[in-house]
Design a protein around this motif. Structure first.
Motif, PDB file in Angstrom:
ATOM      1  N   TRP A 123      13.712  20.055 -34.880  1.00 15.74           N
ATOM      2  CA  TRP A 123      14.463  21.268 -35.219  1.00 15.74           C
ATOM      3  C   TRP A 123      15.662  20.918 -36.102  1.00 15.74           C
ATOM      4  N   LYS A 124      15.433  20.161 -37.148  1.00 16.05           N
ATOM      5  CA  LYS A 124      16.538  19.689 -37.997  1.00 16.05           C
ATOM      6  C   LYS A 124      17.170  20.798 -38.832  1.00 16.05           C
ATOM      7  N   ASP A 125      16.429  21.926 -38.982  1.00 12.65           N
ATOM      8  CA  ASP A 125      16.958  23.041 -39.781  1.00 12.65           C
ATOM      9  C   ASP A 125      17.625  24.105 -38.923  1.00 12.65           C
ATOM     10  N   TYR A 126      17.950  23.792 -37.682  1.00 18.19           N
ATOM     11  CA  TYR A 126      18.669  24.749 -36.824  1.00 18.19           C
ATOM     12  C   TYR A 126      19.938  25.219 -37.550  1.00 18.19           C
ATOM     13  N   PRO A 127      20.263  26.511 -37.493  1.00 17.69           N
ATOM     14  CA  PRO A 127      19.756  27.564 -36.591  1.00 17.69           C
ATOM     15  C   PRO A 127      18.529  28.346 -37.099  1.00 17.69           C
ATOM     16  N   LYS A 128      17.958  27.914 -38.235  1.00 13.59           N
ATOM     17  CA  LYS A 128      16.714  28.555 -38.663  1.00 13.59           C
ATOM     18  C   LYS A 128      15.658  28.347 -37.580  1.00 13.59           C
ATOM     19  N   PRO A 129      14.913  29.384 -37.199  1.00 14.38           N
ATOM     20  CA  PRO A 129      13.950  29.231 -36.096  1.00 14.38           C
ATOM     21  C   PRO A 129      12.890  28.172 -36.393  1.00 14.38           C
ATOM     22  N   ARG A 156       7.367  22.616 -21.964  1.00 20.14           N
ATOM     23  CA  ARG A 156       6.784  23.908 -22.336  1.00 20.14           C
ATOM     24  C   ARG A 156       7.806  24.747 -23.108  1.00 20.14           C
ATOM     25  N   PRO A 157       7.330  25.487 -24.120  1.00 23.52           N
ATOM     26  CA  PRO A 157       8.271  26.224 -24.983  1.00 23.52           C
ATOM     27  C   PRO A 157       9.080  27.253 -24.202  1.00 23.52           C
ATOM     28  N   ASP A 158      10.273  27.511 -24.686  1.00 20.00           N
ATOM     29  CA  ASP A 158      11.088  28.585 -24.103  1.00 20.00           C
ATOM     30  C   ASP A 158      10.477  29.951 -24.388  1.00 20.00           C
ATOM     31  N   GLN A 159       9.835  30.088 -25.527  1.00 17.89           N
ATOM     32  CA  GLN A 159       9.202  31.362 -25.901  1.00 17.89           C
ATOM     33  C   GLN A 159       7.872  31.069 -26.598  1.00 17.89           C
ATOM     34  N   MET A 160       6.844  31.814 -26.171  1.00 13.84           N
ATOM     35  CA  MET A 160       5.514  31.602 -26.737  1.00 13.84           C
ATOM     36  C   MET A 160       4.674  32.854 -26.506  1.00 13.84           C
ATOM     37  N   ARG A 263      -4.802  32.476 -31.061  1.00 12.36           N
ATOM     38  CA  ARG A 263      -3.620  32.028 -31.789  1.00 12.36           C
ATOM     39  C   ARG A 263      -2.497  31.744 -30.806  1.00 12.36           C
ATOM     40  N   ILE A 264      -1.948  30.557 -30.915  1.00 10.93           N
ATOM     41  CA  ILE A 264      -0.810  30.146 -30.092  1.00 10.93           C
ATOM     42  C   ILE A 264       0.430  30.235 -30.973  1.00 10.93           C
ATOM     43  N   ARG A 265       1.308  31.168 -30.654  1.00  9.81           N
ATOM     44  CA  ARG A 265       2.533  31.361 -31.435  1.00  9.81           C
ATOM     45  C   ARG A 265       3.698  30.712 -30.701  1.00  9.81           C
ATOM     46  N   LEU A 266       4.144  29.569 -31.204  1.00 10.62           N
ATOM     47  CA  LEU A 266       5.277  28.849 -30.633  1.00 10.62           C
ATOM     48  C   LEU A 266       6.546  29.344 -31.313  1.00 10.62           C
ATOM     49  N   LEU A 267       7.414  30.013 -30.530  1.00  9.64           N
ATOM     50  CA  LEU A 267       8.565  30.710 -31.116  1.00  9.64           C
ATOM     51  C   LEU A 267       9.886  29.994 -30.899  1.00  9.64           C
ATOM     52  N   ARG A 268       9.994  29.231 -29.815  1.00  8.31           N
ATOM     53  CA  ARG A 268      11.247  28.508 -29.540  1.00  8.31           C
ATOM     54  C   ARG A 268      10.913  27.297 -28.682  1.00  8.31           C
ATOM     55  N   PRO A 269      11.289  26.095 -29.108  1.00  9.76           N
ATOM     56  CA  PRO A 269      10.949  24.900 -28.328  1.00  9.76           C
ATOM     57  C   PRO A 269      11.730  24.826 -27.028  1.00  9.76           C
ATOM     58  N   ALA A 270      11.267  23.953 -26.147  1.00  6.46           N
ATOM     59  CA  ALA A 270      11.956  23.761 -24.872  1.00  6.46           C
ATOM     60  C   ALA A 270      13.340  23.176 -25.109  1.00  6.46           C
ATOM     61  N   THR A 271      14.341  23.813 -24.513  1.00  8.30           N
ATOM     62  CA  THR A 271      15.714  23.312 -24.627  1.00  8.30           C
ATOM     63  C   THR A 271      16.248  22.834 -23.288  1.00  8.30           C
ATOM     64  N   GLY A 272      15.813  23.477 -22.219  1.00 13.03           N
ATOM     65  CA  GLY A 272      16.278  23.082 -20.901  1.00 13.03           C
ATOM     66  C   GLY A 272      17.694  23.541 -20.600  1.00 13.03           C
ATOM     67  N   GLU A 273      18.271  24.329 -21.480  1.00 14.55           N
ATOM     68  CA  GLU A 273      19.651  24.774 -21.291  1.00 14.55           C
ATOM     69  C   GLU A 273      19.883  26.029 -22.116  1.00 14.55           C
ATOM     70  N   TYR A 275      22.369  26.581 -24.342  1.00 13.44           N
ATOM     71  CA  TYR A 275      22.805  26.309 -25.710  1.00 13.44           C
ATOM     72  C   TYR A 275      22.046  25.127 -26.291  1.00 13.44           C
ATOM     73  N   VAL A 276      21.830  25.175 -27.595  1.00 13.33           N
ATOM     74  CA  VAL A 276      21.177  24.083 -28.302  1.00 13.33           C
ATOM     75  C   VAL A 276      22.220  23.020 -28.631  1.00 13.33           C
ATOM     76  N   ASP A 277      21.873  21.757 -28.361  1.00 12.94           N
ATOM     77  CA  ASP A 277      22.762  20.630 -28.659  1.00 12.94           C
ATOM     78  C   ASP A 277      22.605  20.268 -30.138  1.00 12.94           C
ATOM     79  N   GLU A 278      23.529  20.764 -30.958  1.00 13.29           N
ATOM     80  CA  GLU A 278      23.402  20.577 -32.399  1.00 13.29           C
ATOM     81  C   GLU A 278      23.628  19.137 -32.822  1.00 13.29           C
ATOM     82  N   GLN A 279      24.177  18.305 -31.938  1.00 14.01           N
ATOM     83  CA  GLN A 279      24.394  16.899 -32.254  1.00 14.01           C
ATOM     84  C   GLN A 279      23.132  16.064 -32.055  1.00 14.01           C
ATOM     85  N   HIS A 280      22.140  16.616 -31.352  1.00  9.31           N
ATOM     86  CA  HIS A 280      20.900  15.868 -31.055  1.00  9.31           C
ATOM     87  C   HIS A 280      19.687  16.772 -31.293  1.00  9.31           C
ATOM     88  N   LEU A 281      19.543  17.249 -32.518  1.00  7.18           N
ATOM     89  CA  LEU A 281      18.434  18.165 -32.839  1.00  7.18           C
ATOM     90  C   LEU A 281      17.075  17.471 -32.831  1.00  7.18           C
TER      91      LEU A 281
END
Length: 483
Positions: A123-129, A156-160, A263-273, A275-281
């Motif tokens: 997810w190096k282009d965060y905040p782009k989905p 498992r993804p946060d949203q799918m 079709r499997i639509r992966l919309l948001r990867p697993a974050t486990g929290e 907020y997204v940790d922008e220092q470790h994308l």
């Protein structure tokens, strides 16, 4: 005596065979499209509803990704280890087989014991989905028979969303939503399949059961086919008759388990929290090691086999049907509108075979020597003469042999009906008798026709002119044996 004993045993065999045809193994009756049975009219075809066996449909799938450059490794990049998001020295490199993670690794055999997997870019282009569409296509209509199972190696993804198509990807409809927060992600209240019933089994739900985040023990996502079957067939699927009855009478239910594409639509990867940790994308990506889809080719209950040709699946159609799904009648067999087979009545179902068109009656080529008429009757079948069988009346039943004018009863047989008094059976057609004997089975003395009676020497086998022949002569002990 021997002949009557033989006919009795043959009748018993016919009876047992007919009975056995009507008592197949449990649900095996849908594996047989037709069988020959004996009736008062002779040997005829008995048609039944039928369908191919279920199999691993992943063997025949074509996979596409959108966007097409979403797979990691081009250019090479590092990502964080599963279970340790701060250990980010793993590498994905498409140019090196040991470090590459192409889409086909979602379906390789090792995926069943995961050591290989497909992986997206991080997810190096965060905040782009970071979103991916994985489309599975069969170019064939199939019916699902077991749970769809997806194994993730990245959490498992946060949203799918799991979607299906019934028209080869032209239109799509949701199968199920998955999210850590259904209300926030899809504006839906969370539910599980256990909250459904027979009346709501087709409801599209959002479940939070499979989106528990970035944990090593939370890899698998299900789409629960069997749990939906259980609403009709019982918790252990022991009452399949009830399920088949529902599938037969409720088109929407049957279509619910029918697909051409997933079709499997992966919309948001697993974050486990939250907020997204922008220092470790580099810790955020998708990775799938295995996808399982079990089902059968949809053949509208008109085929037992489904074969692959040129990377396409085709039903091996019976019942005078044709097409990839046996979805239409053959040419000259459109005497009534095409119809799918029916599961009812249990246990054999109804074949709903295609019958000849009126314009084709006189053409399906009945054998002129084996058939009563040279054309089919109004049901589309040749009417066979005695001792004859086959769709064109060109085969003989047991105890008959094909001669130049059709099926005739065996006059003699080297193993069963032997010629008497040393006679020889020629091609099952006639007995070649010794000089002193005559008759169909060489059972008569020629001297009986002599005005002088049998007192004269008529060659080999001369006997007395007594009107009562010895019992051994009548029974033909030289060739005939008795059970």
């Amino acid at each position: 005596m021997y002949l009557s004993r033989f006919l009795s045993l043959h009748a018993l065999w016919v009876t047992v065979s007919s009975v056995m045809q009507h008592y197949p193994s449990v649900w095996g009756h849908y594996d047989v499209c037709k069988t020959q049975i004996y009736t008062e009219e002779g040997k005829v075809w008995d048609y039944m509803a039928c369908q191919p066996e279920a199999r691993d449909m992943i063997k025949y799938v074509k996979v596409t990704l959108d966007p097409p450059d979403i797979t990691c490794g081009d250019p090479p990049e590092t990502f964080c280890a599963m279970g340790n998001p701060y250990m980010c020295n793993n590498e994905c490199d498409a140019s090196t087989s040991e470090l590459a993670h192409p889409p086909e690794l979602m379906f390789d055999l090792e995926g069943r014991h995961p050591s290989t997997f497909w992986q997206s870019t991080t997810w190096k282009d965060y905040p782009k989905p970071l979103q991916v569409n994985i489309t599975l296509s069969w170019n064939k209509t199939i019916e699902l028979t077991d749970n769809i199972v997806i194994t993730f190696e990245s959490g498992r993804p946060d949203q799918m969303i799991l979607e299906k198509s019934l028209d080869y990807g032209r239109t799509w409809q949701p199968y199920q939503y998955y999210a850590t927060d259904c209300l926030d992600a899809f504006h839906m209240d969370p539910k599980s399949v256990k909250d459904l019933s027979q009346h709501t089994v087709l409801e599209i739900i959002c479940t939070e059961e499979y989106s528990t985040g970035y944990m090593t023990n939370s890899k698998i996502i299900h789409f629960e086919i069997k749990d939906r079957f259980a609403f009709f067939a019982g918790p252990r699927l022991h009452n399949m008759a009830s399920l088949y009855g529902q599938l037969d009478t409720t088109k929407k239910l049957r279509d619910f388990f029918t697909i051409t594409d997933l079709r499997i639509r992966l919309l948001r990867p697993a974050t486990g929290e939250i907020y997204v940790d922008e220092q470790h994308l580099a810790r955020y990506f998708y990775a799938i090691s295995d996808i399982r889809v079990y089902g059968r080719c949809k053949c509208n209950l008109h085929a037992t086999g489904c074969k692959e040709e040129n990377k396409k699946l085709f039903c091996e159609c019976e019942h005078n049907t044709t097409g990839p799904d046996c979805g239409k009648c053959k040419k000259n067999y459109q005497g009534r509108p095409w119809s799918p087979g029916s599961y009812l009545p249990i246990p054999k179902g109804t074949a709903n075979i295609c019958i000849p068109s009126i314009s084709s009656i006189g053409n399906c080529n009945c054998n002129p020597f084996g058939s009563v008429h040279d054309r089919c009757n109004d049901t589309g079948f040749c009417e066979c003469k005695e001792g004859t069988s086959g769709t064109k009346c060109d085969k003989c039943l047991l105890g008959y042999i094909w001669h130049s004018l059709g099926c005739q009863p065996n006059v003699c047989d080297k193993e069963l009906l032997q010629c008497q008094n040393g006679g020889t059976c020629l091609k099952n057609m006639r007995c070649q008798c010794p000089p002193a004997y005559t008759g169909i089975l060489c059972e008569k003395l020629k001297c009986e026709k002599d005005p002088g009676g049998c007192s004269q020497n008529s060659g080999k086998g001369s006997v007395s002119n007594s009107p009562l022949l010895p019992l051994t002569t009548l029974l033909g002990v030289t060739g005939l044996f008795i059970f």
